[in-house]
Structures are given as C-alpha cells and as structure tokens.
Design a protein around this motif. Structure first.
Motif, PDB file in Angstrom:
ATOM      1  N   ALA A   1       0.834  -1.199   0.000  1.00 30.70           N
ATOM      2  CA  ALA A   1       0.000   0.000   0.000  1.00 30.70           C
ATOM      3  C   ALA A   1       0.871   1.252   0.000  1.00 30.70           C
ATOM      4  O   ALA A   1       0.567   2.234  -0.691  1.00 30.70           O
ATOM      5  CB  ALA A   1      -0.919  -0.005   1.213  1.00 30.70           C
ATOM      6  N   ALA A   2       1.958   1.230   0.761  1.00 30.28           N
ATOM      7  CA  ALA A   2       2.860   2.379   0.806  1.00 30.28           C
ATOM      8  C   ALA A   2       3.453   2.645  -0.567  1.00 30.28           C
ATOM      9  O   ALA A   2       3.552   3.802  -1.009  1.00 30.28           O
ATOM     10  CB  ALA A   2       3.964   2.132   1.831  1.00 30.28           C
ATOM     11  N   GLY A   3       3.842   1.584  -1.271  1.00 28.54           N
ATOM     12  CA  GLY A   3       4.381   1.745  -2.612  1.00 28.54           C
ATOM     13  C   GLY A   3       3.340   2.292  -3.572  1.00 28.54           C
ATOM     14  O   GLY A   3       3.638   3.153  -4.410  1.00 28.54           O
ATOM     15  N   LEU A   4       2.105   1.825  -3.442  1.00 27.61           N
ATOM     16  CA  LEU A   4       1.022   2.274  -4.313  1.00 27.61           C
ATOM     17  C   LEU A   4       0.715   3.745  -4.098  1.00 27.61           C
ATOM     18  O   LEU A   4       0.397   4.477  -5.048  1.00 27.61           O
ATOM     19  CB  LEU A   4      -0.230   1.421  -4.040  1.00 27.61           C
ATOM     20  N   LEU A   5       0.837   4.192  -2.852  1.00 25.02           N
ATOM     21  CA  LEU A   5       0.458   5.559  -2.508  1.00 25.02           C
ATOM     22  C   LEU A   5       1.641   6.521  -2.492  1.00 25.02           C
ATOM     23  O   LEU A   5       1.467   7.714  -2.226  1.00 25.02           O
ATOM     24  CB  LEU A   5      -0.215   5.568  -1.125  1.00 25.02           C
ATOM     25  N   GLY A   6       2.838   6.023  -2.761  1.00 25.31           N
ATOM     26  CA  GLY A   6       4.014   6.877  -2.708  1.00 25.31           C
ATOM     27  C   GLY A   6       4.300   7.338  -1.297  1.00 25.31           C
ATOM     28  O   GLY A   6       4.730   8.478  -1.067  1.00 25.31           O
ATOM     29  N   SER A   7       4.053   6.478  -0.339  1.00 19.65           N
ATOM     30  CA  SER A   7       4.239   6.805   1.069  1.00 19.65           C
ATOM     31  C   SER A   7       5.227   5.818   1.674  1.00 19.65           C
ATOM     32  O   SER A   7       5.938   5.120   0.958  1.00 19.65           O
ATOM     33  CB  SER A   7       2.880   6.746   1.786  1.00 19.65           C
ATOM     34  N   SER A   8       5.279   5.748   2.997  1.00 19.29           N
ATOM     35  CA  SER A   8       6.165   4.801   3.661  1.00 19.29           C
ATOM     36  C   SER A   8       5.335   3.877   4.545  1.00 19.29           C
ATOM     37  O   SER A   8       4.211   4.210   4.945  1.00 19.29           O
ATOM     38  CB  SER A   8       7.194   5.533   4.519  1.00 19.29           C
ATOM     39  N   GLN A   9       5.894   2.727   4.845  1.00 18.06           N
ATOM     40  CA  GLN A   9       5.191   1.766   5.697  1.00 18.06           C
ATOM     41  C   GLN A   9       4.856   2.361   7.069  1.00 18.06           C
ATOM     42  O   GLN A   9       3.715   2.213   7.535  1.00 18.06           O
ATOM     43  CB  GLN A   9       6.035   0.497   5.846  1.00 18.06           C
ATOM     44  N   PRO A  10       5.794   3.066   7.734  1.00 21.00           N
ATOM     45  CA  PRO A  10       5.453   3.669   9.038  1.00 21.00           C
ATOM     46  C   PRO A  10       4.320   4.688   8.950  1.00 21.00           C
ATOM     47  O   PRO A  10       3.490   4.782   9.857  1.00 21.00           O
ATOM     48  CB  PRO A  10       6.761   4.327   9.478  1.00 21.00           C
ATOM     49  N   GLN A  11       4.295   5.459   7.861  1.00 18.85           N
ATOM     50  CA  GLN A  11       3.235   6.454   7.713  1.00 18.85           C
ATOM     51  C   GLN A  11       1.869   5.790   7.569  1.00 18.85           C
ATOM     52  O   GLN A  11       0.891   6.215   8.183  1.00 18.85           O
ATOM     53  CB  GLN A  11       3.518   7.352   6.516  1.00 18.85           C
ATOM     54  N   ILE A  12       1.793   4.743   6.742  1.00 17.48           N
ATOM     55  CA  ILE A  12       0.525   4.039   6.567  1.00 17.48           C
ATOM     56  C   ILE A  12       0.073   3.427   7.894  1.00 17.48           C
ATOM     57  O   ILE A  12      -1.101   3.534   8.283  1.00 17.48           O
ATOM     58  CB  ILE A  12       0.656   2.928   5.498  1.00 17.48           C
ATOM     59  N   SER A  13       0.986   2.816   8.600  1.00 21.58           N
ATOM     60  CA  SER A  13       0.653   2.203   9.887  1.00 21.58           C
ATOM     61  C   SER A  13       0.183   3.250  10.892  1.00 21.58           C
ATOM     62  O   SER A  13      -0.772   3.019  11.653  1.00 21.58           O
ATOM     63  CB  SER A  13       1.859   1.451  10.450  1.00 21.58           C
TER      64      SER A  13
END
Length: 283
Positions: free
Chosen positions: A32-44
C-alpha cells in the motif's frame, strides 16, 4: 501529515476503516505504501490514528484501494484532521477519554437510538436525577468529581436542541420509570421532563411496559449512533468499567436488530406518554 497525541475514538475509527479497505484489496502495508508513494510507518500510523491525514489524502487512499462507494469515501473524508475541538475539551483533565469520545460521536451523529431498562438515558436526565445516580457509583466519587460528571452529562444534551438538533429515539422500560432515584420530588420532576421532551418533534420516547414480557438485551443499556453511512455507525455500551465502543459490521447488524425488536415490544409514542403520566401521578 501531523503527529497527534491521544487520538479520539472517531479518529481511530477512520484508521480502522482505511485498514479494512486496504485488507479487502489483500494489500500489505508495504504494498500500500508503494502504491500511494508513502512509507510503511506512515501508513501504519494513519491506520492507528497516530497521525492526522487530509481529506484529499483519504479520498486518494480509498480510491487506490478501489473503493467505489462515494458516500463512504466522503464520510471518511469528513472524519479527517485532529480531534474535533468542542465544549467537551474543557473536561479533558477531569474525565476519562472514552467519556469525551462519546460526546464527540454524538456531536457528529446524524441520528441516535438508545435503549435502557433500569436507568434513564443520559440525554434525557434532569440535573437532579443525574446527580442522584452519579453520586451512587462505586467507587464513590469526590463531590467535585460528581459535579464535573453531572455538568458534562447535561451539556451532552445540547445535541437535542437548536436548528440542527439530532433525532433521538429512546426506548425505555417501565422499570426505569418507577425506580425513583433521588426520592419522590426528583423522580416526579424527571418524569415530567420526559413528558416535555417526548413532545419535541425530533425526540421519540417508546416505553416497554411490564406486560410486554421478554425482549432482547434486557440487562444492557445500548446507545446506537448513526454516522450517515451505516458501515460507519457506532454502538456504545455502558459497563461498570466505562464505555465500550463496537463498530464491527456483525455487531452493528446485531444491535440494529436488537433495537428494532425492542421497538416492536414498545408502546406507541402516544401510549408511552400516557403510561409516563400514570407513573408521574402515582409518584
């Protein structure tokens, strides 16, 4: 995104719903982080309510998760930002966080349904009745703590007034009408207040008489808060240890069914007022 402390129940719910949408797509946090151009910690952090997220970001996340329910997407977008600041913030250091969460949820609800057997709904209590009930909790509260909780309970009732008053359906068992908390003068004034509120256009009071027999959830108070989108509704249950909030879809369906069945056991609004008058005259 902005770091938040002590996210409210409403903000944690936003994160939960975003996680559900992601999981329905069978996406890991990393994907999801890759899809949204974000990072794993941010998504969590968003999914646990620890970070605020903008309305546009929520819309982008929901659509990336292929959510096509526009009503749901907009409802989620409205839940963004930090904890809603309202009158309840003045109680932040005085009352438990789940108590403040209830006021915030009521503030945003589009409709409310509540059911009680022994105690009258907090949204329909007089100050004297609330004082009598709160003064008797275990463990006992200090006088100033009682006053904080009473004033908070009365201020919650603001959602029932004004141009944007929230519709309320209150299912009350006859037992609650006859408990007599606070003595006869307090009880009579409380019943007269119920009659007064029952005449308001957006307040419906339904009484389950003793003769109705059995009915579901007979030992538990239920407060159902509609969010405009059924999947975002919340159930609040009173327990000896505070409020319990439920939002899983099977739970929401269950309590909608319970309340529907309780309504079918109740008298009509007019018949309910007649019974309240009878109890008032006998008090």
């Amino acid at each position: 995104m902005v770091r938040k402390s002590l996210p409210s129940m409403r903000q944690r719910r936003l994160g939960t719903e975003l996680r559900r949408l992601r999981e329905q797509m069978d996406l890991s946090v990393t994907k999801a982080a890759g899809l949204l151009g974000s990072s794993q910690p941010q998504i969590s952090s968003v999914e646990t309510g620890r970070f605020a997220v903008s309305a546009d970001r929520v819309r982008s996340m929901a659509r990336s998760y292929t959510c096509s329910d526009d009503a749901l997407i907009e409802a989620l977008a409205e839940m963004t930002g930090g904890r809603t600041r309202g009158w309840w913030d003045e109680y932040r250091d005085m009352l438990p966080p789940d108590t403040l969460d209830l006021a915030e949820l009521e503030h945003h609800a589009t409709e409310m349904r509540t059911a009680s057997v022994i105690h009258l709904p907090g949204l329909l209590q007089t100050r004297a009745h609330a004082h009598a009930v709160i003064s008797d909790v275990v463990p006992a509260l200090a006088p100033h703590e009682v006053e904080h909780r009473v004033s908070y309970r009365i201020k919650r009732q603001a959602v029932l007034y004004g141009e944007n008053a929230t519709p309320l359906t209150a299912i009350i068992h006859e037992a609650a009408l006859r408990m007599g908390f606070g003595g006869s003068d307090v009880a009579r004034a409380q019943l007269e207040y119920l009659l007064h509120m029952s005449e308001r256009e957006h307040v419906t009071i339904l009484v389950i008489p003793f003769g109705a027999g059995t009915f579901p959830s007979s030992g538990q108070g239920i407060h159902y808060l509609n969010a405009g989108v059924p999947s975002l509704d919340t159930v609040q249950l009173d327990t000896d240890h505070g409020s319990a909030f439920l939002d899983a879809q099977p739970q929401l369906v269950k309590y909608r069914t319970v309340l529907d069945r309780m309504e079918r056991c109740s008298l009509t609004p007019a018949e309910s007022r007649d019974l309240i008058r009878q109890v008032t005259e006998a008090t």
